[in-house]
Scaffold this motif. Structure first.
Motif, PDB file in Angstrom:
ATOM      1  N   HIS A 180       0.640 -16.278 -11.320  1.00  0.00           N
ATOM      2  CA  HIS A 180       0.429 -15.465 -10.057  1.00  0.00           C
ATOM      3  C   HIS A 180      -0.276 -13.974 -10.504  1.00  0.00           C
ATOM      4  O   HIS A 180       0.410 -13.387 -11.174  1.00  0.00           O
ATOM      5  N   PRO A 181      -1.582 -13.809 -10.051  1.00  0.00           N
ATOM      6  CA  PRO A 181      -2.194 -12.578 -10.081  1.00  0.00           C
ATOM      7  C   PRO A 181      -1.568 -11.455  -9.422  1.00  0.00           C
ATOM      8  O   PRO A 181      -0.981 -11.678  -8.333  1.00  0.00           O
ATOM      9  N   VAL A 182      -1.166 -10.310  -9.956  1.00  0.00           N
ATOM     10  CA  VAL A 182      -0.620  -9.232  -9.143  1.00  0.00           C
ATOM     11  C   VAL A 182      -1.691  -8.107  -8.802  1.00  0.00           C
ATOM     12  O   VAL A 182      -2.414  -7.641  -9.646  1.00  0.00           O
ATOM     13  N   LEU A 183      -1.877  -7.890  -7.495  1.00  0.00           N
ATOM     14  CA  LEU A 183      -2.606  -7.219  -6.779  1.00  0.00           C
ATOM     15  C   LEU A 183      -1.930  -6.220  -6.003  1.00  0.00           C
ATOM     16  O   LEU A 183      -0.860  -6.338  -5.691  1.00  0.00           O
ATOM     17  N   GLN A 184      -2.908  -5.385  -5.667  1.00  0.00           N
ATOM     18  CA  GLN A 184      -2.279  -4.302  -4.647  1.00  0.00           C
ATOM     19  C   GLN A 184      -3.236  -3.956  -3.783  1.00  0.00           C
ATOM     20  O   GLN A 184      -4.532  -3.629  -3.598  1.00  0.00           O
ATOM     21  N   ARG A 207       0.819  -1.276   0.164  1.00  0.00           N
ATOM     22  CA  ARG A 207       0.069   0.132  -0.042  1.00  0.00           C
ATOM     23  C   ARG A 207       0.795   1.005   0.169  1.00  0.00           C
ATOM     24  O   ARG A 207       2.037   1.267   0.738  1.00  0.00           O
ATOM     25  N   THR A 208       0.579   2.208  -0.827  1.00  0.00           N
ATOM     26  CA  THR A 208       1.388   3.326  -1.010  1.00  0.00           C
ATOM     27  C   THR A 208       0.729   4.814  -0.677  1.00  0.00           C
ATOM     28  O   THR A 208       1.420   5.718  -0.393  1.00  0.00           O
ATOM     29  N   GLY A 209      -0.660   4.790  -0.565  1.00  0.00           N
ATOM     30  CA  GLY A 209      -1.423   6.141  -0.311  1.00  0.00           C
ATOM     31  C   GLY A 209      -1.170   6.747  -1.629  1.00  0.00           C
ATOM     32  O   GLY A 209      -1.137   8.016  -1.254  1.00  0.00           O
ATOM     33  N   TRP A 210      -0.834   6.144  -2.712  1.00  0.00           N
ATOM     34  CA  TRP A 210      -0.622   7.172  -3.888  1.00  0.00           C
ATOM     35  C   TRP A 210      -1.675   8.129  -4.098  1.00  0.00           C
ATOM     36  O   TRP A 210      -2.919   7.776  -3.818  1.00  0.00           O
ATOM     37  N   PRO A 211      -1.412   9.458  -4.641  1.00  0.00           N
ATOM     38  CA  PRO A 211      -0.149  10.017  -5.016  1.00  0.00           C
ATOM     39  C   PRO A 211       0.736  10.611  -3.908  1.00  0.00           C
ATOM     40  O   PRO A 211       1.691  10.892  -4.132  1.00  0.00           O
ATOM     41  N   PHE A 212      -0.034  10.851  -2.669  1.00  0.00           N
ATOM     42  CA  PHE A 212       0.826  11.676  -1.761  1.00  0.00           C
ATOM     43  C   PHE A 212       1.287  10.951  -0.681  1.00  0.00           C
ATOM     44  O   PHE A 212       1.851  11.538   0.326  1.00  0.00           O
ATOM     45  N   GLY A 213       0.914   9.504  -0.558  1.00  0.00           N
ATOM     46  CA  GLY A 213       1.426   8.925   0.792  1.00  0.00           C
ATOM     47  C   GLY A 213       2.501   8.272   0.884  1.00  0.00           C
ATOM     48  O   GLY A 213       3.704   8.739   0.046  1.00  0.00           O
ATOM     49  N   ASN A 214       2.810   7.612   1.888  1.00  0.00           N
ATOM     50  CA  ASN A 214       4.201   6.918   1.994  1.00  0.00           C
ATOM     51  C   ASN A 214       4.169   5.455   1.249  1.00  0.00           C
ATOM     52  O   ASN A 214       3.501   4.697   1.542  1.00  0.00           O
ATOM     53  N   ASN A 262      -8.298  -3.852   1.345  1.00  0.00           N
ATOM     54  CA  ASN A 262      -8.883  -4.675   0.197  1.00  0.00           C
ATOM     55  C   ASN A 262      -7.839  -4.247  -1.115  1.00  0.00           C
ATOM     56  O   ASN A 262      -7.004  -3.510  -1.081  1.00  0.00           O
ATOM     57  N   MET A 263      -8.153  -5.155  -2.065  1.00  0.00           N
ATOM     58  CA  MET A 263      -7.426  -5.108  -3.250  1.00  0.00           C
ATOM     59  C   MET A 263      -7.783  -4.217  -4.285  1.00  0.00           C
ATOM     60  O   MET A 263      -9.164  -4.038  -4.644  1.00  0.00           O
ATOM     61  N   CYS A 264      -6.655  -4.102  -5.531  1.00  0.00           N
ATOM     62  CA  CYS A 264      -7.010  -3.440  -6.660  1.00  0.00           C
ATOM     63  C   CYS A 264      -6.231  -4.054  -7.733  1.00  0.00           C
ATOM     64  O   CYS A 264      -5.308  -4.491  -7.397  1.00  0.00           O
ATOM     65  N   ASP A 265      -6.739  -4.381  -8.772  1.00  0.00           N
ATOM     66  CA  ASP A 265      -5.905  -5.102  -9.861  1.00  0.00           C
ATOM     67  C   ASP A 265      -5.360  -4.136 -10.753  1.00  0.00           C
ATOM     68  O   ASP A 265      -4.729  -4.608 -11.667  1.00  0.00           O
ATOM     69  N   VAL A 266      -5.257  -2.605 -10.532  1.00  0.00           N
ATOM     70  CA  VAL A 266      -4.561  -1.855 -11.280  1.00  0.00           C
ATOM     71  C   VAL A 266      -3.195  -1.282 -10.216  1.00  0.00           C
ATOM     72  O   VAL A 266      -3.833  -0.897  -8.972  1.00  0.00           O
ATOM     73  N   ILE A 267      -2.325  -1.412 -10.565  1.00  0.00           N
ATOM     74  CA  ILE A 267      -1.058  -1.242  -9.691  1.00  0.00           C
ATOM     75  C   ILE A 267      -0.550   0.001  -9.829  1.00  0.00           C
ATOM     76  O   ILE A 267      -0.267   0.731 -10.938  1.00  0.00           O
ATOM     77  N   THR A 268      -0.252   0.864  -8.712  1.00  0.00           N
ATOM     78  CA  THR A 268       0.281   2.075  -8.595  1.00  0.00           C
ATOM     79  C   THR A 268       1.790   2.004  -9.363  1.00  0.00           C
ATOM     80  O   THR A 268       2.348   0.946  -8.963  1.00  0.00           O
ATOM     81  N   PRO A 269       2.150   3.051 -10.123  1.00  0.00           N
ATOM     82  CA  PRO A 269       3.387   2.852 -10.821  1.00  0.00           C
ATOM     83  C   PRO A 269       4.418   3.086  -9.661  1.00  0.00           C
ATOM     84  O   PRO A 269       4.714   3.750  -8.835  1.00  0.00           O
ATOM     85  N   LYS A 270       5.637   2.283 -10.116  1.00  0.00           N
ATOM     86  CA  LYS A 270       6.692   1.926  -9.203  1.00  0.00           C
ATOM     87  C   LYS A 270       6.450   1.669  -7.870  1.00  0.00           C
ATOM     88  O   LYS A 270       7.427   2.443  -7.095  1.00  0.00           O
ATOM     89  N   ALA A 271       5.474   1.069  -7.431  1.00  0.00           N
ATOM     90  CA  ALA A 271       5.323   0.815  -6.200  1.00  0.00           C
ATOM     91  C   ALA A 271       6.420  -0.052  -5.694  1.00  0.00           C
ATOM     92  O   ALA A 271       6.615  -1.141  -6.212  1.00  0.00           O
TER      93      ALA A 271
END
Length: 474
Positions: A265-269, A163-170, A276-285
């Motif tokens: 392997h599915p890639v989730l975030q 989890r990144t808190g994109w675009p302003f998180g850690n 909970n999950m999303c199947d669209v991944i934050t760039p450069k996580a």
């Protein structure tokens, strides 16, 4: 002489673990690493060189790495000392990260993904996201294996991007909060003969959103967050059936997986504060986790049994609550706030709900504890809050907060209490059939051995809403 003997023992252990694959880990040090590295131990230092471990396999398959991890100076209970992060690569490809949460030796295992026949190199690097106090990680007795019996479950296990808190998180949130701890899988037959459904779940150290902590303790018997992540149908050969992959999305929705796969392997975030999950991944996580999902859960037990089998997860659970200020300063069973988690009786019961006889809300069941020194006082798992009783049927975990210093020897009885969770009462009976375990946490927040169990059949009705389940033997 002693060093050569230990090195030989390490290689032999790798060969035996991999049988009949003949996995043979080499000496776990790079040419640039200091020669003082002990055989069978890898030390990864901040600012130091990457360390490597090689292994050889005669067949293709999903690999798992296991070790006992410790990070001196690290404590999940202290701000600024939360964890040390190690990035793990296989043949130059970033496969998973390891978040080491303690200076205490902790058994850990991670997936390494699919490897082909031949020799492979595992590279370990001290990574960004580590706490300022973290200086090194020590991995004792590292072993790589291709467990034959668990290949199917490992093959389809999800990669969980942090989890990144994109675009302003850690971007390194999981190194300081809601860390993914362990994973497991469950299987069941599919509609098509010979096909199976595999479902994967993860235990996080806590959840920053969603159910609040007092309700978690009452309704779920812990403050970790446990969520199913991904579910897929496979055919008789273990191949993924196209279009059957689904995941648990925000708001606990079940959505079709349309993201990318790495092999199977599915890639989730992790994309919400309640994991909970999303199947669209934050760039450069930066963080990603391929947990060892070969664990299973007995069908007749609650999900929390996977934590019971990994006792260190309770310590991490408690430490995050302390660090984040979610524990009341003076534990008091009369308040709804979460007190010192060592004062709680952790209980697992099993129940079923019968057919309603009228309109209104369905009943839940809570547990009450009476103590020998004052049996007239009842300590309730739901703190007399109707919505905190247990509605779900089957095995379920809960906790009962008791005065500090209480032990199992102080308990006079445990009883079940039927109570509608909303307006009205639909009249449905609730039958309790077992207490599967009951324990307190020790001083180090690790579970004591269960000292409470009961089996039977006691039915609660609107006319008889309580029943005693357990008393100590005379």
């Amino acid at each position: 002489m002693r060093s050569r003997a230990r090195s030989a023992a390490f290689g032999l252990a790798g060969a035996l673990v991999g049988a009949p694959l003949v996995l043979v880990p080499a000496a776990p040090a790079t040419a640039a690493a200091p020669a003082s590295a002990a055989a069978g131990t890898i030390t990864v230092k901040r600012g130091g060189p990457a360390r490597t471990l090689t292994f050889t396999t005669r067949r293709a398959g999903e690999a798992v790495i296991a070790f006992t991890a410790t990070a001196p100076g690290v404590s999940w209970a202290r701000k600024g000392a939360e964890s040390a992060v190690v990035a793990i690569f296989v043949d130059g490809r970033h496969v998973t990260d390891l978040v080491v949460l303690s200076a205490d030796p902790t058994p850990r295992s991670l997936g390494l993904g699919r490897v082909g026949p031949g020799k492979h190199k595992v590279t370990l690097r001290f990574a960004k996201g580590s706490a300022p106090s973290a200086r090194r990680v020590v991995l004792a007795r590292p072993t790589v294996r291709l467990p034959q019996a668990d290949q199917l479950a490992l093959r389809h296990a999800p990669v969980v991007v942090g989890r990144t808190g994109w675009p302003f998180g850690n971007p390194y949130q999981n190194a300081t909060t809601d860390a993914p701890l362990i994973a497991w899988h469950e299987t069941r037959p599919a509609t098509t003969p010979g096909h199976r459904i595999i479902e994967y779940s993860v235990v996080w150290s806590n959840e920053d959103g969603g159910t609040d902590s007092p309700a978690l303790m009452a309704r779920w018997g812990r403050t970790t967050d446990i969520e199913w992540v991904y579910r897929v149908e496979v055919d008789a050969s273990g191949r993924r059936v196209a279009g059957t992959g689904v995941y648990q999305a925000p708001q606990h929705l079940t959505l079709k997986f349309t993201g990318r796969y790495e092999g199977d392997h599915p890639v989730l975030q992790t994309c919400t504060s309640n994991n909970n999950m999303c199947d669209v991944i934050t760039p450069k996580a930066p963080l990603r986790f391929l947990l060892d999902a070969s664990r299973t859960k007995p069908a007749a037990r609650a999900r929390e049994v996977v934590m019971d089998r990994e006792p260190w997860t309770y310590r991490i659970m408690a430490q995050e609550m302390l660090r984040e200020g979610k524990i009341e300063k003076l534990s008091d069973p009369a308040t709804k706030a979460v007190g010192d988690q060592r004062t709680y009786l952790f209980v697992e019961l099993a129940k079923r709900t019968g057919a309603p006889t009228g309109s209104g809300s369905a009943p839940g069941v809570s547990l009450g504890v009476r103590l020998k020194r004052d049996p007239s006082k009842l300590y309730r798992s739901d703190h007399d809050e109707p919505t905190w009783s247990i509605e779900r049927d089957g095995p379920a975990a809960t906790t009962v907060e008791l005065p500090q210093g209480t032990t199992v020897a102080d308990i006079a009885s445990i009883e079940a209490i039927r109570r509608p969770v909303g307006i009205g009462d639909n009249g449905a009976p609730a039958t309790v059939t077992s207490i599967n375990r009951g324990f307190f946490l020790r001083s180090g927040y690790l579970p004591q051995r269960s000292a409470i169990s009961w089996t039977g059949s006691l039915t609660l009705t609107p006319q008889s809403p309580t029943a005693t389940l357990w008393r100590p033997m005379a």
